[in-house]
Structure formats: structure tokens, C-alpha cells
Design an enzyme around this catalytic site. Structure first.
Site, mmCIF file in Angstrom:
data_model
loop_
_atom_site.group_PDB
_atom_site.id
_atom_site.type_symbol
_atom_site.label_atom_id
_atom_site.label_comp_id
_atom_site.label_asym_id
_atom_site.label_seq_id
_atom_site.Cartn_x
_atom_site.Cartn_y
_atom_site.Cartn_z
ATOM 1 N N ASP A 43 47.934 46.768 6.071
ATOM 2 C CA ASP A 43 47.187 47.868 5.429
ATOM 3 C C ASP A 43 47.879 48.875 4.818
ATOM 4 O OD1 ASP A 43 45.324 49.764 4.683
ATOM 5 O OD2 ASP A 43 44.212 49.688 6.753
ATOM 6 N N HIS B 233 43.438 46.201 3.973
ATOM 7 C CA HIS B 233 42.559 47.197 4.575
ATOM 8 C C HIS B 233 41.038 46.776 4.459
ATOM 9 C CE1 HIS B 233 41.398 51.309 5.424
ATOM 10 N NE2 HIS B 233 40.618 51.418 4.273
ATOM 11 N N SER C 86 37.004 52.082 6.947
ATOM 12 C CA SER C 86 37.628 53.090 6.495
ATOM 13 C C SER C 86 37.152 54.173 6.822
ATOM 14 C CB SER C 86 37.829 52.886 4.795
ATOM 15 O OG SER C 86 38.583 53.826 4.374
#
Length: 462
Positions: A366, A399, A269
Site C-alpha cells: 500500500d 491500497h 480507505s
């Protein structure tokens, strides 16, 4: 009256004698029941073999696991039918009901979810890596759903524990407070030097060590690097000090236990986004693993990266499960803009102009970062540079792609934003992505950090 009491006493003795063989038999059978776990003290990314023995042939049983982290409890369940010899081999027999179904020897671990009645959006994160993850295993008669497992009145037929370790006992853990630097250094045993990796997480903030501990247990020297909301580091993400990040590269790459061949960065991320920034600015960075990070500067400028892609909050999708934010930045990438490669190259980190090797780990489900950015990055690379970029896409993965066999997190509460964010991922497919990508990450860092530009291999304890 005394005669009636005498008759009742004889009847009770008779019933006890009649039931004694059954009671004795049940006690004897329970004594024969056993849960065997191999290996006995595995690392969390080790596959485990669990066998239950001493059951009756074709007996229905439910296996329940539970683990407590700080004050939160996570659990899983699976239902089996024992074979003709009274065994259940969890890695060979299908789960018929529970938090996962089908044949999956590690299903009881990756399918753990927060117990009912707790705060919504709990994510499993091991905070103290010097202690094991203690998993309680219990076997119950008959089949129960996961929700019903929390209301079983019967005692388990047999129980046991398995200790899974994030940190191998031979790995040294050292708290780092060197100048402005903060973090934790994990050094494998042996003379070294070792291939070096810096590990960074995202907007959760603070110091998170579990991934660095696993990497170090596999032979890398790893610096778990926080960059805000830890000790005297900035509280706000917008106040991150880019010089602090660059200094961490200088300090780590010059460490005596790090192979003098450049370092790698593992990020997820926002941490992956920063890793890409550092790969452009710092020649010591030789390889980067980007787990679902944006290939451009998002939300706010950082260091020399002043071209920022901001979020359009009107594009947030609010659902009962939580918020999907994946589309929030796509107003900047309309089809007519994407076709203008010059515009894209202004916004994107110019990793194609450096010698860094990059492994993109992409979850195609995601809900936080648009997975299609990876394709745009690939198109930015000249044909003679595309070999430096490897993209691994995982259908139905979300994610938060963690190391192998850790609990899948589809949604969790984000303390900075105060909402539950949906990260995405179909549990079974996401778990397979975690297993496969973790193998790829270990192989990628070995390949890129143990060979220099001239093809010379370095020795290490790996």
C-alpha cells in the site's frame, strides 16, 4: 489490342479458379471457429470458462478484450498456442505474452488497463450497475503485444461478447432520499429478512454502487452510502456530517428487510476509517471490514473524534508514476511513541472496548496507508479480546483491493487533490489478493451477521 485483353481476362479467370479453393477453405475454417463462454451471463465475481475452437493445431493466436465505460476504454490481451485438436482453453493453457502471463482463467479481466492515448490515471469504475459490463472478445492470427494489438490491420479470426453483471436481475435497486439520508438500497429477492451491510468508499466522493450491487447479488441487503459530493450532501470532505452517518445506521438497522441482529459495514480507505468510528459510536454495528483504512481520525476532526493525525506533506514521495503518500502520517508514530501504548490508544479508535468483529484487509505494498498500522492495532487489543480482530495481509497487494476479478488499479487520478496517486500493488499478486479477500469478506459477513451473541443462527436466503 483485343487479343491482349482476351489473354489478360483468361489469366484473371485462371488465377481466380486457382485461388478459389484457398478462399473457400479460409471462409469454411472461419465458419468453424467459435468462442464459447460459460456461464453465458455471469456475475462479475464468477469464474468464467472461455474456449476457442476451430483453429489449426499449434496455431498462434492473440486474444484481445475491450470494454468501454462512459467514454473510457480498457483492454487486455493474451497470446496462446492452440492444442492438437485446434482448441484454446483459456483457463487451462498459459498466456505467453500480453497483459498477463501464465495460466489464469480470469487474467483477461483483472489485467484490463486503460487504452493508450487517454487521460493518465484512469480507474475502471462501473457507474450504471443496472447494465452489464459488455466485454468484446477478438481472436487474431499470430502473437502481438498489448500495445501492438491497437494497431492490428487484419480482421479478427472470430469475435464474440460476454455480458458480466454487477447486479443480479432478481435484485431490487431503490434510490433512497429519506430525510437527510441519500444513497441506494439493494434488496435480494425472496421473503427476507437479510443480513444487512452498509458500503462506503473513500475520498473519491460521490455515490459508488458497484460493490454494493455485487454483495446484494450474493444475498445481502446493502445500503450504498455516500457522505459527500452527492446531491445536497457537503461538497467538501471536511464538512462531513457525523450525525448523518449515525442516522444511516439507525435507519438501516431498523429496516424491515434487515435481520434484527445488527449490521455490518464494508469500507475502503476513508470509508473504512469512518466504519471504525461508527463501530465505536453505534452499538448496532456488529462487524466491520476495513480495507486499508487508518485506525485513527486522519486529516480533520469528525464528530466526537477530535484527536487528529494530520499529514506531513513534506513526506510525500513524487515519482514519474505518481505520488506515494503512505509515509505522510508517520511523524506521529516514531518508534519511541509506538512503544508507549497509552499514547497510541489515545489516537486509535478503541474498537477493543466494543463487541464489534473486525476483519482487516491489508495490502503490504500500500502506497497510501502504512500497512504496519494493523500490527499496532493488534497490540492494543487485550489478549482476551484479540479473537475479535482478524488481520489478513497480502504481500505485493496495494491500497485499492476491489472485489474478485475486477481490473487492478495501481495508480489513478485523484480529482480532489488534482494528482495521480500511486495505490501500489504488483498486478498478479494484487489480483490474487482481490480474489481471496472477496471470499473472506463474504464468509465474514455471513458468519458475523447470521449468528447472535448467544450463538443462535438466523435464517436467510443466503
Amino acid at each position: 489490342m483485343y487479343y491482349n485483353k482476351y489473354v489478360m481476362f483468361r489469366r484473371q479467370v485462371k488465377n481466380l479458379l486457382f485461388d478459389f479453393p484457398k478462399i473457400y477453405n479460409n471462409i469454411f475454417i472461419r465458419c468453424l471457429m467459435e468462442i464459447k463462454v460459460y456461464p453465458e451471463e455471469p456475475l462479475v465475481d464468477d469464474k468464467i470458462s472461455i474456449t476457442i475452437s476451430g483453429l489449426s493445431p499449434q496455431q498462434k493466436v492473440t486474444v484481445k478484450t475491450s470494454v468501454t465505460e462512459v467514454k473510457s476504454t480498457f483492454s487486455s490481451s493474451a497470446c496462446f498456442i492452440s492444442d492438437a485438436s485446434g482448441h484454446v482453453f483459456i483457463d487451462k493453457q498459459p498466456s505467453l505474452l500480453g497483459t498477463y502471463t501464465g495460466v489464469d482463467g480470469m487474467g483477461l479481466f483483472w489485467s484490463m488497463t486503460a487504452d493508450p492515448g487517454q487521460q493518465k490515471g484512469l480507474r475502471y469504475i462501473k457507474r450504471d450497475v443496472t447494465t452489464p459490463q459488455v466485454v468484446n472478445l477478438s481472436v487474431f492470427e499470430d502473437h502481438y503485444s498489448w500495445s501492438d494489438c491497437h494497431n492490428i490491420s487484419q480482421e479478427p479470426l472470430v469475435s464474440s461478447e460476454v455480458e458480466r453483471w454487477f447486479l443480479h436481475k432478481s435484485v431490487k435497486r431503490e434510490v433512497i432520499r429519506d430525510g437527510i439520508l441519500r444513497g441506494t438500497l439493494f434488496t435480494p429477492s425472496g421473503p427476507g429478512p437479510f443480513p444487512g451491510v452498509i458500503d462506503m468508499f473513500g475520498t473519491a466522493g460521490g455515490l459508488i454502487e458497484f460493490r454494493a450491487a455485487i454483495l446484494a447479488s450474493r444475498g445481502f441487503i446493502v445500503f450504498a452510502l455516500p457522505y459527500f459530493q452527492h446531491e445536497d450532501l457537503p461538497e467538501s470532505m471536511t464538512d462531513i456530517n457525523f450525525d448523518y452517518l449515525k442516522e444511516s445506521i439507525d435507519w438501516f438497522s431498523n429496516h424491515s428487510d434487515v435481520i434484527n441482529n445488527g449490521v455490518g459495514i464494508l469500507g475502503v480507505s476513508k470509508g473504512a476509517e469512518i466504519a471504525l468510528m461508527l463501530s465505536v459510536e453505534c452499538p448496532q454495528v456488529k462487524s466491520v471490514v476495513n480495507i486499508n483504512g487508518t485506525p485513527f481520525c486522519s486529516y480533520f476532526p469528525l464528530g466526537p473524534f477530535t484527536n487528529v493525525v494530520e499529514s506531513d506533506f513534506s513526506r510525500f514521495q513524487y515519482t514519474d508514476e505518481g505520488i506515494h503518500i503512505w509515509d505522510a502520517m508517520n511523524t506521529h508514530f516514531k518508534p519511541d511513541h509506538v512503544l508507549k501504548i497509552i499514547y497510541v490508544r489515545i489516537l486509535f479508535f478503541k474498537t477493543w472496548e466494543s463487541d464489534v468483529q473486525i476483519l482487516y484487509i491489508i495490502g503490504e505494498d500500500d502506497k497510501s496507508v502504512d500497512p504496519n498500522y494493523a500490527n499496532v492495532v493488534y497490540n492494543c487489543y487485550p489478549d482476551n479480546q484479540k479473537h475479535k480482530l482478524t488481520i489478513q495481509k497480502y504481500p505485493n497487494a496495494g491500497h485499492l483491493i476491489e472485489p474478485a476479478y475486477l481490473p487492478v488499479c495501481r495508480a489513478s487520478f485523484h480529482k480532489m487533490f488534482g494528482f495521480v496517486f500511486v495505490w501500489g500493488g504488483i498486478p498478479e499478486d494484487h489480483a490474487r489478493a482481490q480474489e481471496d479477500s472477496w471470499k473472506s469478506i463474504l464468509h465474514f459477513f455471513k458468519r458475523t451477521l447470521l449468528t447472535n451473541n448467544k450463538g443462535k443462527s438466523f435464517s436467510s436466503q443466503l
